[in-house]
Write a protein that holds these residues in place. Structure first.
Motif, short mmCIF file in Angstrom:
data_model
loop_
_atom_site.label_atom_id
_atom_site.label_comp_id
_atom_site.label_asym_id
_atom_site.label_seq_id
_atom_site.Cartn_x
_atom_site.Cartn_y
_atom_site.Cartn_z
N GLU A 53 -4.08 -12.72 10.21
CA GLU A 53 -3.18 -12.85 9.06
C GLU A 53 -3.95 -12.73 7.73
N GLN A 54 -5.18 -13.21 7.73
CA GLN A 54 -5.99 -13.08 6.53
C GLN A 54 -6.29 -11.60 6.24
N ALA A 55 -6.56 -10.83 7.26
CA ALA A 55 -6.81 -9.40 7.08
C ALA A 55 -5.55 -8.68 6.62
N ARG A 56 -4.39 -9.07 7.19
CA ARG A 56 -3.14 -8.46 6.75
C ARG A 56 -2.84 -8.77 5.28
N ALA A 57 -3.21 -9.96 4.86
CA ALA A 57 -2.95 -10.35 3.47
C ALA A 57 -3.82 -9.57 2.48
N GLN A 58 -4.93 -9.04 2.95
CA GLN A 58 -5.81 -8.28 2.05
C GLN A 58 -5.29 -6.87 1.78
N GLU A 59 -4.48 -6.34 2.67
CA GLU A 59 -4.00 -4.97 2.50
C GLU A 59 -3.17 -4.78 1.23
N PRO A 60 -2.20 -5.66 0.90
CA PRO A 60 -1.45 -5.46 -0.35
C PRO A 60 -2.33 -5.48 -1.60
N ASP A 61 -3.37 -6.31 -1.60
CA ASP A 61 -4.27 -6.33 -2.76
C ASP A 61 -4.98 -4.99 -2.93
N VAL A 62 -5.44 -4.41 -1.84
CA VAL A 62 -6.12 -3.12 -1.92
C VAL A 62 -5.13 -2.03 -2.32
N GLU A 63 -3.92 -2.07 -1.76
CA GLU A 63 -2.90 -1.08 -2.12
C GLU A 63 -2.53 -1.20 -3.60
N LEU A 64 -2.47 -2.43 -4.12
CA LEU A 64 -2.18 -2.61 -5.55
C LEU A 64 -3.30 -2.02 -6.42
N SER A 65 -4.54 -2.25 -6.03
CA SER A 65 -5.66 -1.68 -6.78
C SER A 65 -5.61 -0.16 -6.77
N LEU A 66 -5.26 0.41 -5.63
CA LEU A 66 -5.17 1.86 -5.52
C LEU A 66 -4.04 2.41 -6.40
N ALA A 67 -2.89 1.73 -6.38
CA ALA A 67 -1.76 2.20 -7.19
C ALA A 67 -2.07 2.12 -8.68
N MET A 68 -2.71 1.04 -9.11
CA MET A 68 -3.05 0.89 -10.52
C MET A 68 -4.10 1.91 -10.94
N ALA A 69 -5.05 2.21 -10.07
CA ALA A 69 -6.05 3.23 -10.41
C ALA A 69 -5.41 4.60 -10.54
N ARG A 70 -4.42 4.90 -9.71
CA ARG A 70 -3.74 6.20 -9.81
C ARG A 70 -2.93 6.31 -11.10
N THR A 71 -2.18 5.26 -11.44
CA THR A 71 -1.41 5.32 -12.68
C THR A 71 -2.32 5.38 -13.90
N SER A 72 -3.46 4.71 -13.83
CA SER A 72 -4.41 4.79 -14.94
C SER A 72 -4.92 6.21 -15.12
N LEU A 73 -5.22 6.88 -14.02
CA LEU A 73 -5.67 8.27 -14.10
C LEU A 73 -4.56 9.18 -14.62
N ASP A 74 -3.32 8.93 -14.20
CA ASP A 74 -2.19 9.74 -14.69
C ASP A 74 -2.06 9.65 -16.20
N VAL A 75 -2.17 8.45 -16.74
CA VAL A 75 -2.06 8.27 -18.19
C VAL A 75 -3.21 8.96 -18.90
N LEU A 76 -4.40 8.87 -18.36
CA LEU A 76 -5.55 9.55 -18.97
C LEU A 76 -5.35 11.06 -19.00
N LEU A 77 -4.69 11.59 -17.98
CA LEU A 77 -4.49 13.04 -17.91
C LEU A 77 -3.23 13.48 -18.64
N GLY A 78 -2.54 12.56 -19.30
CA GLY A 78 -1.33 12.91 -20.03
C GLY A 78 -0.12 13.12 -19.14
N ARG A 79 -0.13 12.56 -17.94
CA ARG A 79 1.00 12.70 -17.03
C ARG A 79 1.86 11.44 -17.07
N ARG A 80 3.07 11.57 -16.50
CA ARG A 80 3.90 10.39 -16.34
C ARG A 80 3.32 9.54 -15.22
N PRO A 81 3.22 8.21 -15.40
CA PRO A 81 2.60 7.37 -14.36
C PRO A 81 3.31 7.50 -13.02
#
Length: 355
Positions: free
Chosen positions: A187-215
């Motif tokens: 269960e501890q390993a399962r709980a870590q997956e949403p945190d990593v997915e959140l970091s990945l999603a935020m990194a993608r939206t950050s790159l989109d904004v830098l490139l002038g795209r819609r997040p």
């Protein structure tokens, strides 16, 4: 940040797209254009002003004849006087030149020049920051993708471990404590997956904004980071050369120069202004007459004007310009300290990360 750490054509494309579409860079480029226009305006004040005017004046004039008008009412106007209409056509070319004895215009031009250099240096600093941020975002995405793969693989491994432990418990080989421990790890390993997915999603939206795209419009990036090569020692050089390479330091220096020039321009307002003005044209009562040589008119004016009393406005402007210079001097010193701190922190971080 070194491009060799990324080693992908996609990162280079992202960098080019960011330089072309990043909204912050567009704003910085617009500020450079504004500074260039202000410099052109300041340069234009050094030259004479030439203008041309064409006018038609229609007027009515009343002449009061007094007692004579009462004795001769036949002259028109009701017995006390008479009125008549006049039409005047005129055209003229005017040349005006402000003699810059005290350097007010020249100092304003130098201040505009320094402002333009400061805006260009600020734009270059933003370009460097944007490129570094794009590369960092690309690294963050690749790192988060690999972390997510590792986290999911770890969850699958712990799921199998839990199933094996539960079967052994049913066979009487292990106690309930081992089962609960295996379930807790799962269960501890399962709980870590949403945190990593959140970091990945935020990194993608950050790159989109830098490139002038819609997040959240970019898909998954297929490429990940290659293995990091051995880092070569960085040659920093002497601190003076480092400060010369920093565009943010140059921008602060140019802003300080502009503030200094504006002090001189403010002081020059205390002294007289000498203006030379020449007019040449024609004036007649009919349209055709203003094109005849006999209708020509001309004038030459030398005007010397000096302020005597303005309620302390000029002195206040000088004080404000000096205070602005002090502010820019402090900002310049702080920029130098911050630049040296960032380099020192980066060098220490690299040494410790290598260990």
């Amino acid at each position: 940040i070194r491009l060799s750490l990324v080693g992908s054509e996609m990162c280079i494309r992202d960098r080019r797209e960011a330089l072309a579409n990043n909204n912050d860079l567009r704003g910085a480029a617009a500020r450079v254009l504004q500074a260039q226009a202000s410099l052109a305006e300041a340069r234009g004040r050094l030259w004479p002003e030439v203008s041309y005017g064409l006018s038609r004046t229609r007027g009515k004039t009343y002449i009061d004849l007094g007692d004579f008008g009462e004795m001769a009412p036949g002259m028109g106007g009701g017995g006390g006087g008479f009125s008549f209409l006049t039409t005047t056509w005129s055209q003229a070319v005017s040349v005006s030149y402000l003699v810059d004895f005290w350097g007010k215009i020249r100092r304003a031009k130098q201040a505009a020049w320094a402002d333009m250099l400061a805006s260009e240096a600020s734009r270059q600093a933003l370009v460097n920051s944007t490129v570094a941020t794009v590369i960092q975002a690309r690294i963050d995405i690749a790192t988060a993708q690999r972390r997510l793969v590792i986290t999911r693989a770890n969850t699958e491994s712990l799921q199998r471990t839990y199933e094996i432990t539960e079967r052994r418990h049913r066979g009487g080989l292990v106690g309930p404590v081992e089962v609960r421990l295996a379930r807790a790890n799962l269960e501890q390993a399962r709980a870590q997956e949403p945190d990593v997915e959140l970091s990945l999603a935020m990194a993608r939206t950050s790159l989109d904004v830098l490139l002038g795209r819609r997040p959240a419009t970019s898909g998954d990036l297929p490429q990940t980071l290659a293995e990091l090569p051995d880092l070569e020692p960085i040659s920093v050089g002497v601190p003076a050369a480092l400060l010369d390479r920093r565009p943010d330091v140059r921008a602060a220096e140019f802003s300080l120069q502009a503030a200094n020039e504006r002090i001189g321009a403010s002081i020059a307002q205390l002294y007289p202004d000498l203006t030379l003005t020449g007019n040449y044209g024609a004036s007649r009562s009919d349209w055709e007459g203003i094109w005849e040589r006999e209708a020509e008119v001309y004038s030459a004016i030398t005007n010397l004007a000096a302020p005597i009393w303005r309620g302390g406005q000029i002195r206040a402007q000088i004080s404000a310009a000096k205070a602005r210079y002090e502010e820019m001097a402090v900002a310049y010193a702080q920029t130098i300290l911050r630049a040296m701190q960032e380099v020192e922190d980066a060098l220490v971080s690299e040494q410790l990360l290598q260990k």
